[in-house]
Scaffold this motif. Structure first.
Motif, PDB file in Angstrom:
ATOM      1  N   ARG A  13      15.391  54.573  26.947  1.00 48.06           N
ATOM      2  CA  ARG A  13      16.506  55.274  26.095  1.00 48.06           C
ATOM      3  C   ARG A  13      16.384  54.989  24.491  1.00 48.06           C
ATOM      4  NH1 ARG A  13      22.456  55.039  28.244  1.00 48.06           N
ATOM      5  NH2 ARG A  13      22.253  57.045  26.819  1.00 48.06           N
ATOM      6  N   TRP A  14      15.846  53.746  24.157  1.00 48.67           N
ATOM      7  CA  TRP A  14      15.568  53.203  22.844  1.00 48.67           C
ATOM      8  C   TRP A  14      14.443  54.051  22.228  1.00 48.67           C
ATOM      9  CZ3 TRP A  14      11.309  50.829  20.837  1.00 48.67           C
ATOM     10  CH2 TRP A  14      11.392  50.597  19.573  1.00 48.67           C
ATOM     11  N   GLU A  34      15.637  57.679  21.958  1.00 49.31           N
ATOM     12  CA  GLU A  34      16.817  58.128  21.002  1.00 49.31           C
ATOM     13  C   GLU A  34      16.852  57.265  19.763  1.00 49.31           C
ATOM     14  OE1 GLU A  34      20.459  58.024  23.239  1.00 49.31           O
ATOM     15  OE2 GLU A  34      19.528  58.843  24.990  1.00 49.31           O
ATOM     16  N   TYR A  35      16.019  56.295  19.658  1.00 50.51           N
ATOM     17  CA  TYR A  35      16.266  55.230  18.725  1.00 50.51           C
ATOM     18  C   TYR A  35      17.454  54.819  18.087  1.00 50.51           C
ATOM     19  CZ  TYR A  35      11.232  56.874  18.309  1.00 50.51           C
ATOM     20  OH  TYR A  35       9.971  57.460  18.383  1.00 50.51           O
ATOM     21  N   ASP A  36      18.158  54.259  19.144  1.00 49.20           N
ATOM     22  CA  ASP A  36      19.482  53.605  19.184  1.00 49.20           C
ATOM     23  C   ASP A  36      19.338  52.332  19.449  1.00 49.20           C
ATOM     24  OD1 ASP A  36      22.112  53.163  18.818  1.00 49.20           O
ATOM     25  OD2 ASP A  36      22.850  54.626  20.379  1.00 49.20           O
ATOM     26  N   ASN A  95      21.625  50.313  20.049  1.00 45.81           N
ATOM     27  CA  ASN A  95      22.758  49.973  21.219  1.00 45.81           C
ATOM     28  C   ASN A  95      21.842  49.794  22.230  1.00 45.81           C
ATOM     29  OD1 ASN A  95      25.079  49.652  19.621  1.00 45.81           O
ATOM     30  ND2 ASN A  95      25.304  51.748  19.417  1.00 45.81           N
ATOM     31  N   HIS A  96      20.739  50.560  22.658  1.00 42.97           N
ATOM     32  CA  HIS A  96      20.284  50.479  23.907  1.00 42.97           C
ATOM     33  C   HIS A  96      19.433  49.146  23.986  1.00 42.97           C
ATOM     34  CE1 HIS A  96      21.532  54.560  24.816  1.00 42.97           C
ATOM     35  NE2 HIS A  96      20.768  54.935  23.983  1.00 42.97           N
ATOM     36  N   LYS A 132      31.973  48.684  25.218  1.00 39.93           N
ATOM     37  CA  LYS A 132      30.915  49.732  25.297  1.00 39.93           C
ATOM     38  C   LYS A 132      31.235  50.747  26.393  1.00 39.93           C
ATOM     39  CE  LYS A 132      28.859  48.302  21.689  1.00 39.93           C
ATOM     40  NZ  LYS A 132      28.723  49.232  20.351  1.00 39.93           N
TER      41      LYS A 132
END
Length: 784
Positions: A620-621, A624-626, A628-629, A679
């Motif tokens: 997922r990172w 999405e380059y988030d 939080n993941h 979260k």
């Protein structure tokens, strides 16, 4: 008869609830008008009857009624209408927004309450109108984009088709010329060339027309607009456009990663102006994406149409209530303004729905409208009373058989320290697998029931098909059927043991039962919820192959369930070893547990669910380059370390490993609790209007949330038992482990509700009721 407020609550779109008419607030305003009117009437009645009541009061009352009726009749017959309100529309200079404002032309006895009512009514009308305009413009823009994408797809399919026909014709021409060269002269062979040239020139001219159409849609072929420039040496068409096929499968993921590494690490970027090679496989994937986008567009248009009709009915109902309370006829004037407003008068949504139906029928259903409607308007399954009947039947059967089992177990003494070891080593692991799985199914059925009761749109969140999605009654039926079969097998097992049958044959019953359920799970026949079974297997495949598959909500939700079923996986390991090693024949129970490979596999099995979940976070990172993941991945890594430390401490009980277990478990537990509350559940917000919760709560009783927080904390620290060692004998140790495993499953079922509640509220906050499907075609120069 169902009240309209309940009917509206049941039919409105949950994600758009805030954009609907606030019918309940308007009802409160009407009640205030009624209360004010009642108070004034009672005050006037007291003033009139200060000197007592008269026997002529009934006659006066009837006379007043007749006079008012006669006056109404004459005014209506003479077409004399007194305007009570006047609704004005004001156009804003900045945009095309129209605001409605009501003016009271007559003096009401409850003027303040009536004025507040119409002010609130105007606000609701403007809110509905503006939301409808916004969504309508979004869907119209999406429709235009999809039409362009579809036209590009059709033109590319024609190009690929022309290329295939040209290959076949060239191959046929070469064979024909090679055979003719042995039997004719050169002049004869050249006599056929003009016809072949005319055919090829006709195909090339058709291709040029298609290329010109593509260029009008923003697709530029490489180097030149001619047909030769669009071909590579191998004859593949190459265009200055990318086909963005999501990396949802392992092959696409590996291809995307290798391409990124080749460009970034090897420092060999693609040349400017490069495009994608077009082949049939890419076109098929693009066609599926465009088809899904049309389905979602049609669904969104249907929701907007429902939004319009429900709000119109709500305005009609509330105005009728106002007329009844105020004894005035104000609804007709206001409803005229409502019908002139954009969300009722506009027919763009209906026309676009008809257009989508015709396009989908023509291009995706081979002109079969019935087939097209199965995609566009899937029929939901009707609730059957047969399912409810069998749930009750199997529940009663389970309770009866379990009572029989308890009596037989007590009489045979299988749980006594002397006799129970053999039983717990052979039968306990298999039956505990079924018990934990059934408990999880039961809690999932409770989740489905609560999500439906609280209007949480889990179908949309999980992307389930409405026609095949499991309902809570179905989950209860599977659970009760499961446990009735298992307890029945347990009773038969005890009876056969008491009947002096061969122990090797009797102890094979749990293994046979396990094989039957596995065979039923993969059964290809359309029986016993095949769509649900295959969906479950597909999700398990995606989890096992993480991070190669694109991670959806349902994938990581199921992976979270597996992290709570590690005892079940450990029992499956011991069961497999018991039967594969033939221990059920020799009854040598220590064969598996004393083996080095078995102990090493215990680490692997305890790590796997956390590893899968960590790989999903990494994927997922990557998508999405988030960050939080990545932080979420750290949570599962810490849980993995704590699980490994506890396994080691179970075999090496010393002070060093006790300290390691204590530190790692405390760190992992604090990490998990923070992520659960902040979260996953969205709670512990100090600035919330609900102290330490969140602003929006679905459950009305706030104390439930505080109790859930406390319960989650208590169940999260159940690992303390593993280091305190509350054990007396092996039988009681296994029963205690089963109890703790059941508590973890209960905690997960409890966690599930609040996790989906938070996800649903995020969708509501963004008015996200329709899935956004990525589109395949984009310019090669664009960054997206």
């Amino acid at each position: 008869m169902v009240k309209f407020s309940k009917e509206l609550e049941a039919q409105l779109i949950p994600e758009w609830k805030e954009a609907f008419v606030n019918y309940w607030q308007l009802k409160k305003h009407v009640k205030k008008i009624k209360l004010s009117r009642t108070n004034k009437q009672s005050a006037s009645a007291e003033f009139t009857h200060d000197f007592g009541r008269s026997i002529l009061d009934p006659i006066r009352f009837i006379a007043l009624k007749v006079a008012s009726t006669t006056k109404h009749f004459f005014t209506s017959s003479n077409n004399i209408t007194d305007e009570i309100i006047q609704v004005r529309s004001k156009s804003m200079d900045s945009d095309e927004e129209v605001l409605y404002q009501t003016e009271l032309l007559q003096l009401f006895s409850e003027e303040d309450e009536v004025r507040l009512f119409f002010e609130r009514l105007d606000e609701e009308l403007n809110k509905v109108n503006q939301f409808y305009k916004t969504k309508e413009s979004e869907f119209l823009e999406r429709g235009e984009i999809l039409n362009k994408q579809l036209q590009i797809l059709l033109d590319l399919k024609q190009i690929v088709g022309d290329r295939l026909r040209r290959r076949k014709s060239n191959a046929g021409g070469l064979l024909h010329r090679s055979s003719a060269s042995f039997s004719s002269t050169n002049s004869d062979s050249f006599s056929e060339n003009p016809a072949e040239f005319n055919d090829s020139s006709t195909e090339m001219s058709q291709t040029d027309e298609v290329i010109a159409a593509l260029e009008r849609n923003g697709v530029n072929f490489m180097n030149s607009a001619s047909s030769r420039a669009m071909m590579t040496k191998k004859g593949k068409p190459k265009v200055a456009m990318r086909i963005d096929i999501p990396a949802t499968t392992p092959a696409r993921t590996i291809s995307a990663v290798t391409s990124m590494l080749w460009e970034d690490l090897v420092n060999h970027p693609k040349k400017e102006g490069s495009g994608d090679f077009i082949n049939r496989k890419k076109i098929q994937c693009a066609e599926k994406m465009i088809r899904s986008a049309f389905v979602e567009l049609y669904r969104g248009l249907g929701l907007l149409k429902t939004y319009s009709s429900l709000n119109m009915v709500a305005f009609t109902k509330i105005l009728k209530k106002f007329d009844k309370v105020s004894n005035q006829q104000a609804s007709a004037s206001y409803l005229k303004a409502v019908k002139r407003s954009h969300f009722i008068s506009s027919d763009k949504v209906v026309r676009l729905m008809d257009e989508v139906e015709s396009i989908f029928t023509k291009h995706f259903a081979n002109n079969d409208r019935k087939k097209a409607m199965k995609f566009l308007r899937p029929q939901q399954q009707k609730n059957s009373h047969v399912v409810t009947f069998f749930v009750g039947l199997f529940t009663g059967s389970f309770v009866s058989l379990f009572s029989v089992y308890i009596i037989l177990a007590h009489l045979s003494g299988i749980f006594s320290p002397s006799k129970g070891i053999a039983y717990m080593e052979t039968v306990y692991p298999v039956f505990s697998v079924f018990a934990l799985l059934s408990l999880h199914l039961f809690l999932y059925g409770c989740n489905l029931f609560m999500w439906k009761a609280t209007r949480i749109n889990y179908h949309f969140i999980f992307e389930f098909a409405p026609s095949t999605a499991l309902k809570y009654r179905d989950a209860f039926l599977i659970c009760t059927t499961f446990m009735t079969s298992v307890v029945g097998a347990m009773v038969i097992h005890l009876l056969l043991r008491a009947g002096r049958f061969s122990p090797s044959h009797v102890d094979a019953i749990p293994g046979i039962l396990l094989l039957i359920f596995i065979a039923l799970l993969v059964c290809p026949f359309d029986i016993f919820y095949r769509p649900t079974r295959y969906c479950f297997l597909r999700i398990i495949r995606n989890i096992i192959c993480s991070p190669l598959y694109k991670v959806l909500m349902v994938d990581f939700f199921m992976a979270d369930q597996l992290t709570s079923q590690i005892p079940l996986l450990r029992h499956l390991e011991s069961t497999a070893c018991y039967f594969l090693a033939g221990s059920f024949k020799t009854h040598e129970y220590a064969t598996c547990k004393n083996g080095k490979l078995y102990r090493q596999l215990a680490y692997v099995i305890s790590f796997l669910p956390y590893y899968w979940r960590a790989m999903q976070c990494a994927r997922r990172w990557f998508d999405e380059y988030d960050l939080n993941h990545l932080a979420n991945m750290g949570k599962y890594v810490s849980a993995m370390v704590a699980a490994g430390a506890r396994l080691t401490y179970a075999t090496q009980s010393n002070h060093l490993w006790f300290s390691v277990v204590l530190v790692t478990s405390v760190v992992a537990t604090v990490y998990q609790l923070y992520w659960d509350f902040v979260k996953d559940w969205g709670l512990l917000n100090p600035n919330s209007r609900n102290p330490w919760l969140r602003d929006d709560l679905i459950l009305k009783n706030k104390s439930i949330y505080y109790l859930s927080i406390a319960l989650n904390v208590v169940l999260r620290v159940a690992w303390i038992e593993s280091i305190m060692r509350f054990r007396i004998n092996p039988v009681e140790t296994d029963l205690l482990d089963f109890f703790l495993a059941s508590l973890e499953v209960i905690r997960r079922g409890h966690w599930n509700f609040y996790r989906l509640e938070n996800e649903h509220l995020n969708n509501v906050g963004k008015f996200r009721a329709v899935k956004t499907v990525p589109l395949p075609f984009r310019d090669a120069d664009s960054d997206g």
